[in-house]
Design an enzyme around this catalytic site. Sequence first.
Site, PDB file in Angstrom:
ATOM      1  N   GLU A   1     -20.016  69.522  54.958  1.00 51.09           N
ATOM      2  CA  GLU A   1     -20.684  70.746  54.492  1.00 51.09           C
ATOM      3  C   GLU A   1     -22.089  70.444  53.945  1.00 51.09           C
ATOM      4  OE1 GLU A   1     -17.934  72.922  51.999  1.00 51.09           O
ATOM      5  OE2 GLU A   1     -16.677  73.358  53.730  1.00 51.09           O
TER       6      GLU A   1
ATOM      7  N   HIS B   1      -4.310  80.760  53.327  1.00 49.91           N
ATOM      8  CA  HIS B   1      -3.589  79.616  52.760  1.00 49.91           C
ATOM      9  C   HIS B   1      -4.579  78.575  52.274  1.00 49.91           C
ATOM     10  CE1 HIS B   1       0.174  80.506  55.453  1.00 49.91           C
ATOM     11  NE2 HIS B   1       0.133  81.285  54.381  1.00 49.91           N
TER      12      HIS B   1
ATOM     13  N   GLU C   1     -12.755  73.610  55.907  1.00 48.88           N
ATOM     14  CA  GLU C   1     -12.740  72.226  55.381  1.00 48.88           C
ATOM     15  C   GLU C   1     -11.895  71.299  56.254  1.00 48.88           C
ATOM     16  OE1 GLU C   1     -13.836  75.081  52.784  1.00 48.88           O
ATOM     17  OE2 GLU C   1     -11.698  74.701  52.762  1.00 48.88           O
TER      18      GLU C   1
ATOM     19  N   GLU D   1     -21.496  80.760  52.926  1.00 51.25           N
ATOM     20  CA  GLU D   1     -21.052  80.818  51.528  1.00 51.25           C
ATOM     21  C   GLU D   1     -21.933  79.978  50.598  1.00 51.25           C
ATOM     22  OE1 GLU D   1     -17.099  79.301  52.265  1.00 51.25           O
ATOM     23  OE2 GLU D   1     -17.608  77.323  51.489  1.00 51.25           O
TER      24      GLU D   1
HETATM   25  C1  NOJ Z   1     -13.909  77.338  50.751  1.00 57.34           C
HETATM   26  C2  NOJ Z   1     -13.883  78.196  51.967  1.00 57.34           C
HETATM   27  O1  NOJ Z   1     -14.874  77.794  52.890  1.00 57.34           O
HETATM   28  C3  NOJ Z   1     -14.105  79.612  51.532  1.00 57.34           C
HETATM   29  O2  NOJ Z   1     -14.205  80.457  52.643  1.00 57.34           O
HETATM   30  C4  NOJ Z   1     -12.983  80.034  50.609  1.00 57.34           C
HETATM   31  O3  NOJ Z   1     -13.267  81.323  50.111  1.00 57.34           O
HETATM   32  C5  NOJ Z   1     -12.849  79.070  49.429  1.00 57.34           C
HETATM   33  N1  NOJ Z   1     -12.814  77.720  49.881  1.00 57.34           N
HETATM   34  C6  NOJ Z   1     -11.570  79.341  48.657  1.00 57.34           C
HETATM   35  O4  NOJ Z   1     -10.469  78.981  49.434  1.00 57.34           O
HETATM   36 CA    CA Z   2     -16.019  75.598  52.893  1.00 56.25          CA
END
Ligand code: NOJ
Ligand code: CA
Length: 714
Positions: free
Chosen positions: A172, A413, A483, A507
């Site tokens: 990332e 999940h 991830e 994000e």
């Molecule tokens: C990281 C993820 O990329 C994101 O989409 C998610 O909202 C958060 N983790 C919480 O699971």
């Molecule tokens: Ca992520």
Amino acid sequence: MRRSALLSGLAVLLTSALPAQTITSPGGTLALTVSLTPAGEPRYALTFRGRPVIRPSALGIVLKDRPSFERGFAIARVDTSSVDATWTPVWGESSRIRDRHRELAVTLTQAASANQRMIVRFRLFDDGVGFRYEFPAQAGLQHFIVTSERTEFALTGDHKTFWIPGDYDTNEFAYNTSTLSQVNGAIGGVANEIHARTPIGANFVQTPLMMKSSDGLYVNIHEAALVNYPAMHLEVDQRTFRLTSHLVPDAVGNKAYLRTPARTPWRTVLVSDKATDLLASRVILNLNEPSVIADPSWIRPTKYVGVWWEMHVGKSTWDYAGTQDMNSWENLANRKPSGKHGATTERVKRYVDFAAQHGFDGVLVEGWNEGWEDWFGQWKEDVFDFITPYPDFDVAALSAYAKAKGVKIIMHHETSGSVTNYERWMDRAYDFMQRWGYDAVKTGYVGKIIPRGEHHDGQWMVNHYNRVAARTAERKIMLDSHESVRLTGLHRTWPNWLAAEAARGNEFNAWSVGNPPEHETILPFTRLMGGPMDYTPGIFQITLDHWQAGKTEQVHTTLAKQLALYVTMYSPLQMAADLPEIYERHLDAFQFIKDVAVDWDDSRYLEAEPGDYLTIARKAKGRAEWFVGAITDENARTARVPLDFLDAGTTYVATVYADAPDAHWKTKPMAYRITSGLVTAKRVLTLGLAPGGGAAVHMRPATDDERRRMKAFR
Ligand code: NOJ
Ligand code: CA
């Protein structure tokens, strides 16, 4: 399909004396040579139209406590064949894919090691090569452990490189652009916003690795069909420009546990003198196995909204008590009680209503289940059970409500990296989904992996991700993994695995220094080479102090560029990531997200330069509609788009969603302009892109009335 075995049977006991083997690609663009050194070490080399791309480079696999596959080889056998076939993907960037390649399989034996045997299989296409190691069933080699791989890619110079640092646990990162000799992966600082990192060293980089030579060749190195093996990172020799495979280790330092017959993933090198050819390449898909899902009728490319961005911008929280704060991602001590739980029954109904009203397939709901109060940064095994909702989330009522409205709720999940725990709960979690009518799941692996000591990109986790794809497929569940290890074309084999994140998504703009304006011009050449990304575009409220006074983070694009991403960032799973309240203020621009397709008959890569710009046109699957996305980096630009891909006899209504003349990602990101008019295939559109901007175009056949009433586009 035509297969010919030219030299097969030539067999036996030949030898290092066999001359170097050369094959050319079907159209003659690439040539591959395989040879042995006097010490019996295998080497391969690659040229593009006679220009060297890969200089003679080593091949080999090192085994634990037994003779390695490195030297002392004789060539026992050489087989060649060719394929020209066309196949139909369940979904994709085009509805037909041609697989045209020549194959060279070299069987190598080691006389000094009881004739231990390995095959190196090459497939040569006009736009790239794939090769893998195969270990046939044989006396004396059954169970074995790989301790390293010796595959080299000896490049021809100090290429310009778009790279992220080698890391066993995360991908990332924002991309760095430098020459190979200036790669320096010792990044601290801004990368600390990533939760679980295991850097390898300053001169290690990840794949897909995108490069450009000083004489204009575009070269991309990655892998295809990552199954039962760790991910391959690359060690850069900054003096010789030789890259060497570096496999992600397990908890005790081994790389892979194999049993004959076995094979590694394909190592891939894509090459062309046109950047757009790399975007059009289907080599990685072609190297993957056909779909194992006999009846894929339940798999649907999906557009969705979700209770999601509101947590990332700090409006609400995942956990019930509201003690979490995404804005203190790195600083646990800053968490303050806020009482802002997002996934309440009422709030989810709001999203379901919005999805139904605007024609979306799904609503992702994060933070619906117990565990979030304890999920972050603990490296604890039992955090989530994936079946226990918070008291304010009424599963039964919401399932009925969504069903009545024709919308699917998408399961979430988050494993918090505790994969042993997830493996224990998987069956019950999928039972729960089936009971309540969920047919898609987003998985997540934030944090350090359990079993402790394993890594996100190691063999154990690779097997886990693939197992999840298989288990969900058995249950007719679609999958989106976050991830996880970056993709390698396995969506051909598991078309229920619609997308993954596995890179730095939108994000990051919500709670970190963000993604620089060039980011989305690089991703198609890197992460997306392996498959679709759940990037979560569509943020309209670009400045984020809207959500919290003084919040300085922002999205590093204009609003119009967020629209263009639906076309430039290919995925059969696309989110409209902003909140309903925001879209309702901009229903005119939102119309593009409602209209845009997520599955395509055809894609045309019109112009591209990694790190700078990208323009793609795509035809919606089964519809006579075309969409164009054009994006730029931090520099303003004019994109010229000849519409000669349109049907020559048809007049279309074009609607252009563009940056306003004074738009700028930093100073005026939300200024856009929407215009429409008639166009035909003879038209060339000129699209003005603001710094950090973009443009999105929708074209559909005009009605008779529109042809009379509307003016030509201007
Ligand atoms: C990281 C993820 O990329 C994101 O989409 C998610 O909202 C958060 N983790 C919480 O699971
Ligand atoms: Ca992520």
